[in-house]
Design a protein around this motif. Structure first.
Motif, PDB file in Angstrom:
ATOM      1  N   THR A 295      23.850  12.145  -1.286  1.00 20.75           N
ATOM      2  CA  THR A 295      22.773  12.731  -2.096  1.00 20.75           C
ATOM      3  C   THR A 295      21.957  13.729  -1.276  1.00 20.75           C
ATOM      4  O   THR A 295      21.555  14.782  -1.789  1.00 20.75           O
ATOM      5  CB  THR A 295      21.868  11.620  -2.656  1.00 20.75           C
TER       6      THR A 295
ATOM      7  N   SER B  30      23.037  14.189 -11.574  1.00 16.88           N
ATOM      8  CA  SER B  30      22.943  13.031 -10.693  1.00 16.88           C
ATOM      9  C   SER B  30      22.660  11.794 -11.533  1.00 16.88           C
ATOM     10  O   SER B  30      22.023  11.876 -12.591  1.00 16.88           O
ATOM     11  CB  SER B  30      21.817  13.240  -9.674  1.00 16.88           C
TER      12      SER B  30
ATOM     13  N   ASP C 238      26.710  14.182  -8.562  1.00 14.64           N
ATOM     14  CA  ASP C 238      26.378  13.099  -7.639  1.00 14.64           C
ATOM     15  C   ASP C 238      26.645  11.762  -8.329  1.00 14.64           C
ATOM     16  O   ASP C 238      25.901  11.344  -9.208  1.00 14.64           O
ATOM     17  CB  ASP C 238      24.903  13.208  -7.228  1.00 14.64           C
TER      18      ASP C 238
END
Length: 294
Positions: A43, A82, A154
Motif C-alpha cells: 500500500t 483500494s 490495491d
C-alpha cells in the motif's frame, strides 16, 4: 517508449515501517502483480505512485510525470482502487457514476452500463445497503469506466466470495487486452497474480525480494527430491535457495534451474528421484525465507 511508471532508489520511512531502496519499472502495456504479506509495503508503494505520499529519497515518475510535483497531470490518467476506499453510504451508485463522469472526460458510458450488468449491481440503491462484494465491484466500475492508462489496484479481490472474485478477475482480464493500458495490482493471493500478471514482484518487510517475468519464475524454480547423504556445503550453492533433509531423503529448492544440476548433485552423492515445478506461492515463501533474488 515511456514506461507506465519508474521508481528509482525509493525510500519512505514511518515510525513503525520503512520502504527501503526500491527500484522498479513497469513498461507500458504490461501487467505487474505485486505480492507480499500484509505489512510488506504494498500500500505504501501504491500511495507513492498516486502522489498520496512523497518519498524520503529517490525518484517517482508516472506516465512521464515526476511525482509528487506533477501529480495533477499524472492523476488524469491513473485509476486507483483500494479495499479501504469508501463510497458515500447515503448516495446511490448512479449518483457516484454521475459524479465521476463529470470529473473525467474519458468516462465510457456504455462500458459503465456493461459493468453494471456484469457485476449485477443496482444503480438506484444506496450503497450503504451494498454487501462488501458489491461495494468492491462498484469501486472497480468507477475506476475501470474511466479507461485510465495506468490502473493501480490495491488488494482488489480481498474479502470477496468465490463468485464475486471470479467476476472481478474476468473484468480485469478484459481490461488487460488493451495493449496501451498498464496495470499494477497488489495481492497476497498468488493464484490471482499468477492468472493475470506478466511480471511478478515480491515485496517483503519493505524490501524488493525479487522481480521477473512470470514465466521466468515458473521456469527457473524447481523442487528436487533426492536420496543420499547431505553434502555440508550444499546450502551455499548460488543456484540453490533451500535444503531440507528428512532421513535419507533431501528436498532441494533451486532458484536457477540448469539441466546439469542433477549431474552435479550426483557427483556429490545425491541421486535425484524426482523433479517438480513449483507454484508461485511456494516460490514466494521460499524466496522470502532464503532472501533469494530471482
Amino acid at each position: 517508449m515511456t514506461p507506465a511508471f519508474s521508481l528509482a532508489g525509493i525510500s519512505k520511512h514511518y515510525p513503525d515501517f520503512s520502504l527501503r531502496d526500491v527500484s522498479l519499472t513497469l513498461p507500458e502495456g504490461q501487467v505487474m502483480g505485486l505480492v507480499g504479506v500484509n505489512g510488506a509495503g504494498k500500500t505504501t508503494l501504491m500511495r507513492l505512485l498516486t502522489g498520496l505520499a512523497a518519498p524520503d529519497a529517490g525518484e517517482v515518475t508516472v506516465l512521464g510525470h515526476r511525482l509528487p510535483g506533477e501529480q495533477v497531470a499524472a492523476k488524469a490518467d491513473i485509476g486507483y482502487a483500494s479495499e479501504d476506499m469508501r463510497l458515500y453510504r447515503g448516495q446511490s451508485l448512479r449518483w457516484h457514476i454521475e459524479l465521476v463522469r463529470r470529473i473525467y472526460p474519458g468516462w465510457d458510458e456504455s462500458y459503465a452500463a456493461e459493468l453494471v450488468q456484469r457485476f449485477d449491481l443496482r444503480p438506484d440503491q444506496a450503497v450503504g445497503g451494498f454487501s462488501h462484494g458489491q461495494r468492491v465491484k462498484s469501486l472497480l466500475l468507477l475506476c475501470l469506466a474511466r479507461r485510465p492508462r495506468l490502473l493501480l489496484l490495491d488488494e482488489p479481490t480481498t474479502g470477496l466470495d468465490p463468485v464475486a472474485r471470479i467476476e472481478v478477475l474476468e473484468a480485469l482480464a478484459d481490461v488487460l487486452r488493451d495493449e496501451r493500458r498498464s496495470v499494477l495490482f497488489s495481492s497476497h493471493n498468488t493464484h490471482d497474480v499468477e492468472q493475470l500478471a506478466d511480471t511478478i514482484t515480491f515485496l517483503h518487510q519493505g524490501r524488493l525480494v525479487a522481480s521477473a517475468d512470470k514465466h521466468a519464475f515458473l521456469e527457473n524454480w524447481r523442487r528436487l527430491v533426492c536420496q543420499g547423504p547431505l553434502p555440508a556445503d550444499l546450502a551455499d550453492w548460488p543456484d540453490i535457495a533451500s535444503v531440507r533433509a528428512n532421513g535419507s531423503l533431501v528436498e532441494i529448492k533451486a532458484r536457477a534451474w540448469r539441466d546439469d544440476l542433477p549431474a552435479r548433485l550426483s557427483a556429490r552423492g545425491l541421486q535425484v528421484q524426482r523433479t517438480d515445478p513449483m507454484s508461485l506461492e511456494d516460490i514466494f515463501i521460499t524466496a522470502v525465507r532464503s532472501g533469494a533474488v530471482a
